[in-house]
Design an enzyme around this catalytic site. Structure first.
Site, PDB file in Angstrom:
ATOM      1  CD  GLU A 179     -10.918  78.170  79.510  1.00  0.00           C
ATOM      2  OE1 GLU A 179     -10.437  77.042  79.254  1.00  0.00           O
ATOM      3  OE2 GLU A 179     -11.141  79.032  78.638  1.00  0.00           O
ATOM      4  NE  ARG A 196      16.209  90.796  68.018  1.00  0.00           N
ATOM      5  CZ  ARG A 196      17.163  91.715  67.936  1.00  0.00           C
ATOM      6  NH1 ARG A 196      18.055  91.829  68.905  1.00  0.00           N
ATOM      7  NH2 ARG A 196      17.232  92.508  66.887  1.00  0.00           N
ATOM      8  CG  HIS A 235     -11.755  81.748  69.772  1.00  0.00           C
ATOM      9  ND1 HIS A 235     -10.557  81.174  69.405  1.00  0.00           N
ATOM     10  CD2 HIS A 235     -11.631  82.032  71.089  1.00  0.00           C
ATOM     11  CE1 HIS A 235      -9.764  81.104  70.462  1.00  0.00           C
ATOM     12  NE2 HIS A 235     -10.387  81.622  71.493  1.00  0.00           N
ATOM     13  CE  LYS A 239      -3.110  75.731  79.357  1.00  0.00           C
ATOM     14  NZ  LYS A 239      -3.719  77.031  79.108  1.00  0.00           N
ATOM     15  CD  GLU A 283      -2.691  74.816  70.079  1.00  0.00           C
ATOM     16  OE1 GLU A 283      -2.173  75.896  70.301  1.00  0.00           O
ATOM     17  OE2 GLU A 283      -3.902  74.610  70.120  1.00  0.00           O
ATOM     18  CG  HIS A 340     -11.244  77.603  73.524  1.00  0.00           C
ATOM     19  ND1 HIS A 340     -11.691  76.746  74.498  1.00  0.00           N
ATOM     20  CD2 HIS A 340     -10.549  78.582  74.172  1.00  0.00           C
ATOM     21  CE1 HIS A 340     -11.257  77.177  75.683  1.00  0.00           C
ATOM     22  NE2 HIS A 340     -10.576  78.281  75.520  1.00  0.00           N
ATOM     23  CE  LYS A 352      -2.151  77.609  72.780  1.00  0.00           C
ATOM     24  NZ  LYS A 352      -3.503  77.362  72.261  1.00  0.00           N
ATOM     25  NE  ARG A 356      -0.658  74.561  74.630  1.00  0.00           N
ATOM     26  CZ  ARG A 356       0.248  75.391  75.117  1.00  0.00           C
ATOM     27  NH1 ARG A 356       1.523  75.097  75.006  1.00  0.00           N
ATOM     28  NH2 ARG A 356      -0.106  76.510  75.704  1.00  0.00           N
ATOM     29  CG  HIS A 376     -12.098  83.386  76.758  1.00  0.00           C
ATOM     30  ND1 HIS A 376     -12.047  83.087  75.420  1.00  0.00           N
ATOM     31  CD2 HIS A 376     -11.425  82.382  77.379  1.00  0.00           C
ATOM     32  CE1 HIS A 376     -11.372  81.967  75.234  1.00  0.00           C
ATOM     33  NE2 HIS A 376     -10.981  81.521  76.402  1.00  0.00           N
ATOM     34  CG  ASN A 417      -7.616  75.124  71.360  1.00  0.00           C
ATOM     35  OD1 ASN A 417      -7.385  76.036  72.142  1.00  0.00           O
ATOM     36  ND2 ASN A 417      -6.727  74.697  70.475  1.00  0.00           N
TER      37      ASN A 417
END
Lengths: 360, 360
Positions: free
Chosen positions: B184, B120, B251, B226, B236, B247, B142, B240, B264, B244
């Site tokens: 990026e 955890r 994606h 960032k 997010e 993206h 993330k 934020r 990517h 993306n």
């Protein structure tokens, strides 16, 4: 209806306790950020409660997806968790879709973990349908799955937005499962609530016959106790570890016999007796107090004797426990009856407790 | 050495940027709650940096476990993640054992997620060894793995205690991977930093030849951008999402071609062109600005044309994206050159952008 408020820094929430709470979904619907839920249940619980709940939700204009998993601790694995993700992704559930756990501790732990990590976190509501889940698993935000090398090794701290403990769901609970829940109930008395321990001694017959008032009181008192302990230590850096009374030994029993052979609560019951035996070895409780603990556990239909795995096997299994810090195993021990503390044990004390507490 | 402080509510941390930072582990050792680390790397990076690092740690009295994973986005799966858990559990790593990610974005995402859920949550330190990871993946917390039905669908927000961006590790980066990182980099210029976009236009040759001063500035500026955006919106819920940019389309390209066919960054580059094309359709940028964007992306060695998957396939893939809310797909679009916003697109605008931006 009874209500326990769990006050956590970022996400306080309510535990509602009463009969027939599932006849009305308004309390749930008002918590939903989107009129869409995914209910996760298992093959035992789903036939009893899932369809009526689905009908109520749909009547309230809420879109319902259902995911029904196989039942049992041995399915608390990544493979089963993945069935939840498969269901959520196939239905294209989004970040605002609420996950609802409808079932016992295993369903709650797995659904909570799925909610914690699906799309990095979605809303979560618990409907615990076993005594164990109502008094323990649904409070405190611990979610997890097992790994072949250890129980609850992979998980997250993740709080529900609401917990509905419907006492009516306990009517259908098999006796063995009800007793397993009682292990955690008795645990709260031993941790730091002597008055509750003594109340249980006086009312054990009413509780075991599932008297509704007695049950409501038991669930409320346990939730209050756990909520107080968790609120003071959400991330288990200190006193929250007291909730593990009986668990270091108990996890070793579960792992040693193979998950599922004994119910979690049964292993915790025998583990609490071992912790009490160790505490007697240390001179902190006497024979009469030990006898009271064993008598209450026995009256709850739980084992007071641990399986004969052999001391070496116990020691090895316990060395893998999460509660290990710098190689030293921590135990929750009794300072006196109704008061526990976090301590360590000499190997010889562990051996003496195991010798006294294990089947020949 | 440059330093960027990421100010998050509960866990502020530093990103240190410079050459040869890995020659000294003191900065890491002072962050360790226990003199024990597990370093996760991959088969490409480990031969270059793992052993020297291990020697330095051991000289500093830190016990080191190493876990070497196969290299590539297609291994960003539960099965590979489980290799980390197997390694941690076999070595009996504890809650205070620090996980160190040594590698690119995939290693960072998987190790970060493992750190978020192992017992955890355990401490986590990042050593990003690709440009992409240094400017993007290592900032913002993330973490995730892919699911067959979607990229990064299972994960957590989890912050490192420290990030060491050693520019010397970029010396060995293949040209294609360096370019992927540049996608990026250019993204930060387009989001809300026109001055940086123009600096990149002026200095693209120095950057592409990996001039050390230019690189240090690029990594620092991107991390600052960032960090600012993430600190304002850790979970997010709002701005934020600007990160993306490119993206949603990207994606779809990655999923449509099968993860790993395009890097990517390559997919994001082509996706940014599609977003720019959509923005031109809306009259928000003009042909000359579109041409500047495409020119900079091309000079960075990146594709400006998207694969011809067919508009229906793109629309279907994008409907599965995490950025979907109530069935509506959100896109990051350009309000003007160097300024972006969160918006939605009519299907016909998406089709027009795809028609203009995809290979025939």
């Amino acid at each position: 209806m009874r209500n326990v408020r769990v006050e956590l820094d970022h996400a306080p929430y309510d535990i509602r306790i009463g009969r027939a709470l599932l006849d009305n979904v308004a309390a749930i619907v008002e918590q939903l950020p989107q009129q869409r839920v995914a209910i996760v249940s298992n093959e035992t619980v789903a036939p009893l409660y899932l369809q009526p709940l689905q009908v109520l939700f749909e009547a309230a204009g809420v879109q319902v997806h259902t995911i029904v998993l196989p039942d049992g601790e041995r399915f608390k694995t990544w493979e089963t968790l993945n069935l939840i993700f498969d269901g959520l992704l196939s239905a294209r559930c989004e970040r605002k879709t609420t996950l609802i756990a409808l079932g016992g501790g295993v369903i709650g732990d797995m659904t909570g973990f799925a909610a914690a990590v699906y799309q990095r976190g979605v809303p979560f509501i618990q409907i615990p349908t076993t005594l164990l889940a109502q008094v323990d698993s649904s409070v405190g935000g611990k979610t997890a799955i097992n790994h072949p090398l250890g129980k609850n090794m992979i998980g997250a701290f993740y709080q529900p937005r609401l917990v509905l403990a419907d006492l009516a769901t306990l009517d259908t609970l098999p006796a063995r499962e009800f007793s397993a829940g009682m292990a955690e109930v008795i645990k709260y008395g031993l941790i730091d609530d002597l008055a509750f321990f003594e109340w249980l001694e006086a009312h054990i017959d009413a509780v075991m016959s599932r008297d509704v008032d007695a049950l409501g009181y038991v669930v409320e008192r346990c939730c209050q106790n756990k909520a107080r302990i968790v609120a003071a230590d959400e991330r288990e850096n200190g006193q929250r570890a007291l909730l593990n009374l009986g668990h270091t030994f108990g996890h070793a029993i579960e792992a040693g016999l193979g998950y599922g052979a004994w119910l979690h609560g049964e292993a915790v019951a025998a583990g609490m007796v071992l912790a009490a035996l160790a505490s007697r070895e240390l001179g902190q409780i006497n024979d009469a107090e030990l006898a009271r603990i064993k008598a209450l556990i026995a009256k709850a239909g739980l084992p007071v004797e641990s399986p004969a795995l052999g001391a070496e096997r116990y020691l090895d299994l316990m060395a893998q426990d999460k509660k290990v810090d710098a190689g030293r195993i921590k135990f929750i021990l009794l300072e006196k009856l109704g008061q526990s503390y976090i301590g360590e044990l000499q190997t010889e004390t562990i051996r003496a407790a195991l010798k006294a507490g294990c089947a020949a």
